[in-house]
Design an enzyme around this catalytic site. Sequence first.
Site, PDB file in Angstrom:
ATOM      1  N   SER A  45       0.858  -1.169   0.000  1.00  0.00           N
ATOM      2  CA  SER A  45       0.000   0.000   0.000  1.00  0.00           C
ATOM      3  C   SER A  45       0.900   1.227   0.000  1.00  0.00           C
ATOM      4  O   SER A  45       1.731   1.398   0.901  1.00  0.00           O
ATOM      5  CB  SER A  45      -0.882  -0.004   1.254  1.00  0.00           C
ATOM      6  OG  SER A  45      -1.243   1.325   1.595  1.00  0.00           O
ATOM      7  N   LYS A  70      -4.148 -21.602   8.210  1.00  0.00           N
ATOM      8  CA  LYS A  70      -4.257 -22.901   8.889  1.00  0.00           C
ATOM      9  C   LYS A  70      -4.429 -24.073   7.936  1.00  0.00           C
ATOM     10  O   LYS A  70      -4.143 -25.203   8.298  1.00  0.00           O
ATOM     11  CB  LYS A  70      -5.417 -22.872   9.893  1.00  0.00           C
ATOM     12  CG  LYS A  70      -5.113 -22.010  11.113  1.00  0.00           C
ATOM     13  CD  LYS A  70      -5.097 -22.860  12.349  1.00  0.00           C
ATOM     14  CE  LYS A  70      -4.670 -22.111  13.598  1.00  0.00           C
ATOM     15  NZ  LYS A  70      -5.194 -20.740  13.711  1.00  0.00           N
ATOM     16  N   SER A  95     -11.417 -23.017  17.909  1.00  0.00           N
ATOM     17  CA  SER A  95     -12.461 -22.000  17.939  1.00  0.00           C
ATOM     18  C   SER A  95     -12.862 -21.644  16.524  1.00  0.00           C
ATOM     19  O   SER A  95     -13.796 -20.882  16.317  1.00  0.00           O
ATOM     20  CB  SER A  95     -11.959 -20.758  18.666  1.00  0.00           C
ATOM     21  OG  SER A  95     -10.885 -20.192  17.959  1.00  0.00           O
ATOM     22  N   ASN A  97     -10.610 -21.545  12.841  1.00  0.00           N
ATOM     23  CA  ASN A  97      -9.872 -21.739  11.597  1.00  0.00           C
ATOM     24  C   ASN A  97      -9.179 -23.095  11.494  1.00  0.00           C
ATOM     25  O   ASN A  97      -9.102 -23.664  10.411  1.00  0.00           O
ATOM     26  CB  ASN A  97      -8.878 -20.601  11.394  1.00  0.00           C
ATOM     27  CG  ASN A  97      -9.586 -19.317  10.972  1.00  0.00           C
ATOM     28  OD1 ASN A  97     -10.663 -19.366  10.393  1.00  0.00           O
ATOM     29  ND2 ASN A  97      -8.997 -18.175  11.288  1.00  0.00           N
ATOM     30  N   GLN A 100     -11.830 -25.547  10.398  1.00  0.00           N
ATOM     31  CA  GLN A 100     -12.078 -25.514   8.954  1.00  0.00           C
ATOM     32  C   GLN A 100     -10.916 -26.107   8.176  1.00  0.00           C
ATOM     33  O   GLN A 100     -11.113 -26.767   7.154  1.00  0.00           O
ATOM     34  CB  GLN A 100     -12.290 -24.075   8.500  1.00  0.00           C
ATOM     35  CG  GLN A 100     -13.611 -23.507   8.953  1.00  0.00           C
ATOM     36  CD  GLN A 100     -13.718 -22.046   8.570  1.00  0.00           C
ATOM     37  OE1 GLN A 100     -13.998 -21.699   7.431  1.00  0.00           O
ATOM     38  NE2 GLN A 100     -13.472 -21.178   9.516  1.00  0.00           N
ATOM     39  N   ASP A 189      14.179  -6.933   6.408  1.00  0.00           N
ATOM     40  CA  ASP A 189      14.826  -6.495   7.654  1.00  0.00           C
ATOM     41  C   ASP A 189      14.029  -6.938   8.870  1.00  0.00           C
ATOM     42  O   ASP A 189      14.596  -7.158   9.941  1.00  0.00           O
ATOM     43  CB  ASP A 189      14.952  -4.968   7.661  1.00  0.00           C
ATOM     44  CG  ASP A 189      15.816  -4.475   6.508  1.00  0.00           C
ATOM     45  OD1 ASP A 189      16.987  -4.891   6.443  1.00  0.00           O
ATOM     46  OD2 ASP A 189      15.304  -3.719   5.668  1.00  0.00           O
ATOM     47  N   GLY A 198       1.602 -20.296  18.451  1.00  0.00           N
ATOM     48  CA  GLY A 198       2.961 -20.213  17.925  1.00  0.00           C
ATOM     49  C   GLY A 198       3.262 -21.088  16.711  1.00  0.00           C
ATOM     50  O   GLY A 198       4.425 -21.168  16.297  1.00  0.00           O
ATOM     51  N   LEU A 200       2.233 -20.610  13.498  1.00  0.00           N
ATOM     52  CA  LEU A 200       2.588 -19.738  12.370  1.00  0.00           C
ATOM     53  C   LEU A 200       3.932 -19.056  12.627  1.00  0.00           C
ATOM     54  O   LEU A 200       4.777 -18.983  11.741  1.00  0.00           O
ATOM     55  CB  LEU A 200       1.496 -18.686  12.151  1.00  0.00           C
ATOM     56  CG  LEU A 200       1.707 -17.745  10.961  1.00  0.00           C
ATOM     57  CD1 LEU A 200       1.749 -18.504   9.639  1.00  0.00           C
ATOM     58  CD2 LEU A 200       0.636 -16.657  10.910  1.00  0.00           C
ATOM     59  N   GLU A 221       0.977 -10.612  19.830  1.00  0.00           N
ATOM     60  CA  GLU A 221      -0.166 -11.137  20.581  1.00  0.00           C
ATOM     61  C   GLU A 221      -1.099 -10.000  20.978  1.00  0.00           C
ATOM     62  O   GLU A 221      -0.688  -8.844  21.068  1.00  0.00           O
ATOM     63  CB  GLU A 221       0.320 -11.735  21.913  1.00  0.00           C
ATOM     64  CG  GLU A 221       1.020 -13.049  21.794  1.00  0.00           C
ATOM     65  CD  GLU A 221       1.436 -13.547  23.172  1.00  0.00           C
ATOM     66  OE1 GLU A 221       1.149 -14.716  23.461  1.00  0.00           O
ATOM     67  OE2 GLU A 221       2.037 -12.783  23.951  1.00  0.00           O
ATOM     68  N   GLY A 225      -3.829 -11.115  26.103  1.00  0.00           N
ATOM     69  CA  GLY A 225      -3.368 -12.514  26.094  1.00  0.00           C
ATOM     70  C   GLY A 225      -1.890 -12.610  25.784  1.00  0.00           C
ATOM     71  O   GLY A 225      -1.482 -13.220  24.807  1.00  0.00           O
ATOM     72  N   ASP A 227       0.583 -14.255  26.965  1.00  0.00           N
ATOM     73  CA  ASP A 227       1.252 -15.409  27.583  1.00  0.00           C
ATOM     74  C   ASP A 227       2.611 -15.708  26.945  1.00  0.00           C
ATOM     75  O   ASP A 227       3.560 -16.053  27.646  1.00  0.00           O
ATOM     76  CB  ASP A 227       0.351 -16.641  27.516  1.00  0.00           C
ATOM     77  CG  ASP A 227      -0.076 -16.955  26.098  1.00  0.00           C
ATOM     78  OD1 ASP A 227      -0.865 -16.181  25.549  1.00  0.00           O
ATOM     79  OD2 ASP A 227       0.411 -17.952  25.528  1.00  0.00           O
ATOM     80  N   SER A 321      -2.939 -13.287   8.899  1.00  0.00           N
ATOM     81  CA  SER A 321      -3.150 -14.718   9.143  1.00  0.00           C
ATOM     82  C   SER A 321      -4.491 -15.226   8.613  1.00  0.00           C
ATOM     83  O   SER A 321      -4.600 -16.400   8.243  1.00  0.00           O
ATOM     84  CB  SER A 321      -3.023 -15.010  10.632  1.00  0.00           C
ATOM     85  OG  SER A 321      -3.853 -14.149  11.379  1.00  0.00           O
ATOM     86  N   ASN A 324     -11.486 -14.623   8.265  1.00  0.00           N
ATOM     87  CA  ASN A 324     -12.807 -15.173   8.575  1.00  0.00           C
ATOM     88  C   ASN A 324     -13.466 -14.432   9.729  1.00  0.00           C
ATOM     89  O   ASN A 324     -13.162 -14.652  10.895  1.00  0.00           O
ATOM     90  CB  ASN A 324     -12.682 -16.655   8.919  1.00  0.00           C
ATOM     91  CG  ASN A 324     -12.320 -17.472   7.692  1.00  0.00           C
ATOM     92  OD1 ASN A 324     -12.689 -17.124   6.575  1.00  0.00           O
ATOM     93  ND2 ASN A 324     -11.583 -18.549   7.883  1.00  0.00           N
TER      94      ASN A 324
HETATM   95  C1  PLP Z   1      -4.771 -19.836  14.509  1.00  0.00           C
HETATM   96  C2  PLP Z   1      -4.691 -18.427  14.098  1.00  0.00           C
HETATM   97  C3  PLP Z   1      -3.694 -17.588  14.600  1.00  0.00           C
HETATM   98  C4  PLP Z   1      -2.670 -18.051  15.595  1.00  0.00           C
HETATM   99  O1  PLP Z   1      -1.840 -19.056  15.038  1.00  0.00           O
HETATM  100  P1  PLP Z   1      -0.892 -19.949  15.960  1.00  0.00           P
HETATM  101  O2  PLP Z   1      -0.250 -20.887  15.005  1.00  0.00           O
HETATM  102  O3  PLP Z   1      -1.772 -20.651  16.956  1.00  0.00           O
HETATM  103  O4  PLP Z   1       0.045 -19.035  16.629  1.00  0.00           O
HETATM  104  C5  PLP Z   1      -3.649 -16.286  14.144  1.00  0.00           C
HETATM  105  N1  PLP Z   1      -4.550 -15.819  13.263  1.00  0.00           N
HETATM  106  C6  PLP Z   1      -5.536 -16.586  12.758  1.00  0.00           C
HETATM  107  C7  PLP Z   1      -6.478 -15.998  11.787  1.00  0.00           C
HETATM  108  C8  PLP Z   1      -5.638 -17.931  13.160  1.00  0.00           C
HETATM  109  O5  PLP Z   1      -6.607 -18.685  12.661  1.00  0.00           O
END
Ligand code: PLP
Length: 336
Positions: A45, A70, A95, A97, A100, A189, A198, A200, A221, A225, A227, A321, A324
């Site tokens: 962009s 995923k 929950s 993705n 699916q 970079d 974790g 991805l 994160e 959350g 963690d 990521s 949806n």
């Molecule tokens: C699952 C998911 C994540 C987190 O991925 P992890 O591999 O659990 O760290 C982030 N964004 C989306 C859209 C996801 O479905």
Amino acid sequence: MAGTILLVFLFLKFTMPSLLPSFQDVLDAALRLEGIAHRTPVLQSASLNAQLQAQVFIKCENFQRMGAFKFRGGFNALAKLSQAQRQAGVVAYSSGNHAQAVALSARILGVPATIFMPHDASPAKLAATQGYGAEVIGYDRYTEDASAKALQLAHQKGLTFIPPFDHADVLAGQGTAALELFDEVGELDALFVCLGGGGLLSGSALAAKARSPHCKIYGVEPEAGNDTQQSFRKGERVKIATPVTIADGAQTPMVGAITFEIIKALVDDIHTVTDSQLIETMRFYAERMKMVVEPTGCLSLAAAVQAAATLRGQRVGVIISGGNVDLARFAQLLAS
Ligand SMILES: *Cc1c(COP(=O)(O)O)cnc(C)c1O
């Protein structure tokens, strides 16, 4: 008894490193996914580049099959199963993705799938998972241990459990998104990656270290959350209560054991952003780039914008990521 425990301990201690996937596993996953997963676009962009005074390459996994990265890990894990394992079927919990991803991969490979999904999962994700032919069982995400339920069913029925992130084949598959990004745009970079358990991030880190050794790798994160940030600073995994955040893909209470080993070794830092930063980023993607990105998918760019002062003049990778999100929810979040 003590001897047996010692033997098991030694066995685990010395086989653990070999359980950690390597860059070669990411390359192998890429071959399995060729012609099956989409090679998603990398977009830029002009207004974002101007705002950050950097060149930002956005890898759009919101355009992946089933709407998120995923699919890569789910398909890679299922494709590696034996004929007997495929016939018996798979079980997963999610929950959304990952549900699916496993359901679609199972349909493509002709594998029966049972998926545990929280009662309050997004209706779109629930419908899509059932639409792919998986059997869905509900659970309460704040009081029930979905992982234990899935493992129990796997044990009872001889199914193979496909974890959402803490699995060598799953995370190696997830790493193929970053692999494609580097193969398309060359060295970077910095790379910002959305982070829940974790998968991805660790897969992306394997790809980044091989393709662009000097690239800084950041996981992102939701602030509520954090963690993995706590775990990263402490050097050991920290478990928190299921966080309340609009980033429903990152509501994991604890980073994975395998993913954390890779994150500790290869990742430079973990950033956090607030829900309102996620909404701002959703609005940016919709208005300026004409894209629907789910709240969790906005983590990476929100953190890059937050870190803009440190990124001037750099080549920056951002992985979206997923995309949806129910349209009604999308509209409601943008109106808030
Ligand atoms: C699952 C998911 C994540 C987190 O991925 P992890 O591999 O659990 O760290 C982030 N964004 C989306 C859209 C996801 O479905």
